[in-house]
Enzyme design. Structure first.
Site, PDB file in Angstrom:
ATOM      1  N   SER A   1       1.252   8.281   2.945  1.00 54.52           N
ATOM      2  CA  SER A   1       1.409   6.828   2.811  1.00 54.52           C
ATOM      3  C   SER A   1       1.891   6.212   4.126  1.00 54.52           C
ATOM      4  CB  SER A   1       2.384   6.471   1.688  1.00 54.52           C
ATOM      5  OG  SER A   1       2.282   5.098   1.341  1.00 54.52           O
ATOM      6  N   PRO A   2       1.190   6.451   5.233  1.00 56.30           N
ATOM      7  CA  PRO A   2       1.638   5.929   6.526  1.00 56.30           C
ATOM      8  C   PRO A   2       1.627   4.409   6.614  1.00 56.30           C
ATOM      9  CG  PRO A   2      -0.579   6.833   6.701  1.00 56.30           C
ATOM     10  CD  PRO A   2      -0.061   7.227   5.357  1.00 56.30           C
ATOM     11  N   LEU A   3       0.871   3.742   5.722  1.00 52.97           N
ATOM     12  CA  LEU A   3       0.834   2.276   5.712  1.00 52.97           C
ATOM     13  C   LEU A   3       1.594   1.706   4.516  1.00 52.97           C
ATOM     14  CD1 LEU A   3      -2.853   1.515   6.783  1.00 52.97           C
ATOM     15  CD2 LEU A   3      -0.844   1.963   8.202  1.00 52.97           C
TER      16      LEU A   3
ATOM     17  N   TYR B   1      -5.499  16.273  -7.856  1.00 52.64           N
ATOM     18  CA  TYR B   1      -6.218  15.054  -7.485  1.00 52.64           C
ATOM     19  C   TYR B   1      -7.513  14.913  -8.295  1.00 52.64           C
ATOM     20  CZ  TYR B   1      -3.234  14.547  -3.306  1.00 52.64           C
ATOM     21  OH  TYR B   1      -2.189  14.397  -2.438  1.00 52.64           O
TER      22      TYR B   1
ATOM     23  N   GLY C   1       1.248   2.040   1.290  1.00 55.16           N
ATOM     24  CA  GLY C   1       0.371   1.471   0.281  1.00 55.16           C
ATOM     25  C   GLY C   1      -0.329   0.194   0.715  1.00 55.16           C
TER      26      GLY C   1
ATOM     27  N   GLY D   1      -0.603  -2.667   6.640  1.00 54.60           N
ATOM     28  CA  GLY D   1      -1.982  -2.763   7.097  1.00 54.60           C
ATOM     29  C   GLY D   1      -2.489  -4.175   7.296  1.00 54.60           C
TER      30      GLY D   1
END
Length: 323
Positions: free
Chosen positions: A211-213, A53, A215, A219
Site C-alpha cells: 500500500s505505498p499510496l 488472493y 489506498g 496518488g
C-alpha cells in the site's frame, strides 16, 4: 531498471515489486498477462502474490492466473523471482490455515500446483502465528528448503519483536531465517519506523512496503476528484477529510516538484535506506507505467525534509516517546 539485494541474501531483485492482488477480481486474466509481460519488459523481475488472493473469484484464483502465465513459456518463470504467502484459511476444515507444520506442507504444495512451478523463491508468512512455536515453523521450512520447494523465507505484518523471535530461533538451528519483511509503509502510515525497521536493519531483512499510496490517498486524490476522474465517497471521503490540509500541501508540493503525487510517494519510499522494493499493485497498464515512472524521480534532502514536515514520521523506539 535498478536492482538490489533482497536483505542480506544474495538474491537480486528489481527496485519495484509487482503486486498481483488485483489479478482476477479486478483485472481479467488476459489483462493480467499483458501487465506481467510489460513488467518484464520494464525490467521488473520480482512478483508478489498470496494463496488467499482472489476475493470473489475464489481463494487461489490469483495464483492460478500466474501459473497460467508461466505455462506460456518464453522464460517467464525463469525470469521471475516469485514470492507468495501462506497463513489465511483456505477452507473451513481444521489445519487449513496458520503456520503449523501440516499447513506449511499442504499450503506450499497447493500453491506450487496453482502456480505451475516446482519451487517458490520467497515463501512468506502472511501474519504472525502466536499458537505455533518457531521450532515447528522452522523445522517445516527446513524440510521445504531441503526438498527444493522454497529458497528463502520472509515475513509480512510482523512486529519488531516477532522478527527478533524468528531470527533467534533460526540462529539456534543454524538456519538462515527471514530475509524480508512485508509491511504497510508509506508517507501517511509510518508506524514501522518505531521498531520494525530497526529490527529489520539489525537482522538484515529487506523491507517490502505494501500500500505505498495508502489506498490511493497519495496518488493525487484531490486532483482526480476535481478533474472528475475519481469520486470521493464513503470511507475514501472520510480518509481525505481527516487529512485534507496535509494532502493539499502534499499535492501542491508534488506540483512544485513537477511530478505526479503518486510518483513522489513511490520515490520517497525508494529513498528510504531500509526499503528493498515497494509493492505496486496495478489494476491497469497505465498504473504499472506510473509505478515505473517513479524510478526516475530524485528527491534531494530539502524535498525529503519538506515531505517529513507534511507527513511527520516516527523516531526509533523508545526515543519517539521517551527520553
Amino acid at each position: 531498471m535498478e536492482f538490489t539485494q533482497l536483505g542480506r541474501s544474495g538474491l537480486s531483485v528489481s527496485r519495484l515489486c509487482l503486486g498481483t492482488m488485483n489479478f482476477g477480481p479486478l483485472t481479467s486474466e488476459p489483462d493480467s498477462f499483458s501487465i506481467m509481460d510489460s513488467a518484464h519488459d520494464a525490467g521488473i523481475n520480482f512478483f508478489d502474490t498470496a494463496n488467499v488472493y482472489g476475493q470473489d473469484k475464489g481463494k487461489g484464483a490469483t495464483e492460478t492466473i500466474l501459473g497460467n502465465w508461466f505455462a506460456q513459456g518464453g522464460g517467464r518463470r525463469e525470469k521471475t523471482v516469485l514470492a507468495t504467502k501462506l497463513y489465511g484459511d483456505m477452507g473451513e476444515w481444521p489445519n487449513e490455515g496458520r503456520l503449523s507444520a501440516l499447513n506449511i506442507r499442504r499450503a506450499l504444495d497447493a500453491s506450487l500446483t496453482r502456480l505451475q512451478t516446482d519451487y517458490v523463491d520467497l515463501y512468506q508468512f502472511h501474519h504472525i502465528d502466536r499458537r505455533t512455536p518457531w521450532e515447528e515453523i522452522w523445522q517445516a521450512m527446513e524440510v521445504a528448503v531441503a526438498q527444493g520447494k522454497i529458497l528463502y523465507a520472509g515475513s509480512s505484518n510482523f512486529a519488531g519483536w516477532h522478527i527478533a523471535q524468528a531470527q533467534s530461533a533460526a540462529a539456534s538451528r543454524h538456519f538462515t531465517g527471514l530475509v524480508s519483511e512485508q509491511s504497510i509503509y508509506n508517507l501517511v502510515t509510518r508506524d514501522i519506523e518505531l521498531e520494525v525497521i530497526p529490527a529489520a536493519e539489525h537482522y538484515g531483512l529487506g523491507i517490502l512496503p505494501w500500500s505505498p499510496l495508502q489506498g490511493g490517498l497519495l496518488g493525487g486524490v484531490l486532483k482526480k476528484d476535481q478533474e472528475g476522474k475519481r469520486r470521493l465517497q464513503g470511507r475514501a471521503k472520510e480518509a481525505v477529510e481527516q487529512r485534507r490540509p496535509a494532502i493539499e500541501a502534499y499535492e501542491a508540493f508534488a506540483a512544485e516538484l513537477g511530478h505526479e503525487p503518486g510518483d513522489v510517494a513511490l520515490a520517497w519510499l525508494l529513498h528510504q535506506p531500509a526499503v528493498t522494493a515497494p509493492i505496486v499493485g496495478p489494476r491497469t497498464q497505465e498504473q504499472l507505467d506510473a509505478g515505473v515512472r517513479a524510478l526516475s524521480v530524485t528527491l534531494d534532502e530539502a524535498a525529503l525534509a519538506r515531505l517529513d514536515e507534511i507527513f511527520p514520521g516516527r523516531q526509533t523506539a523508545p526515543e519517539h516517546y521517551a527520553w
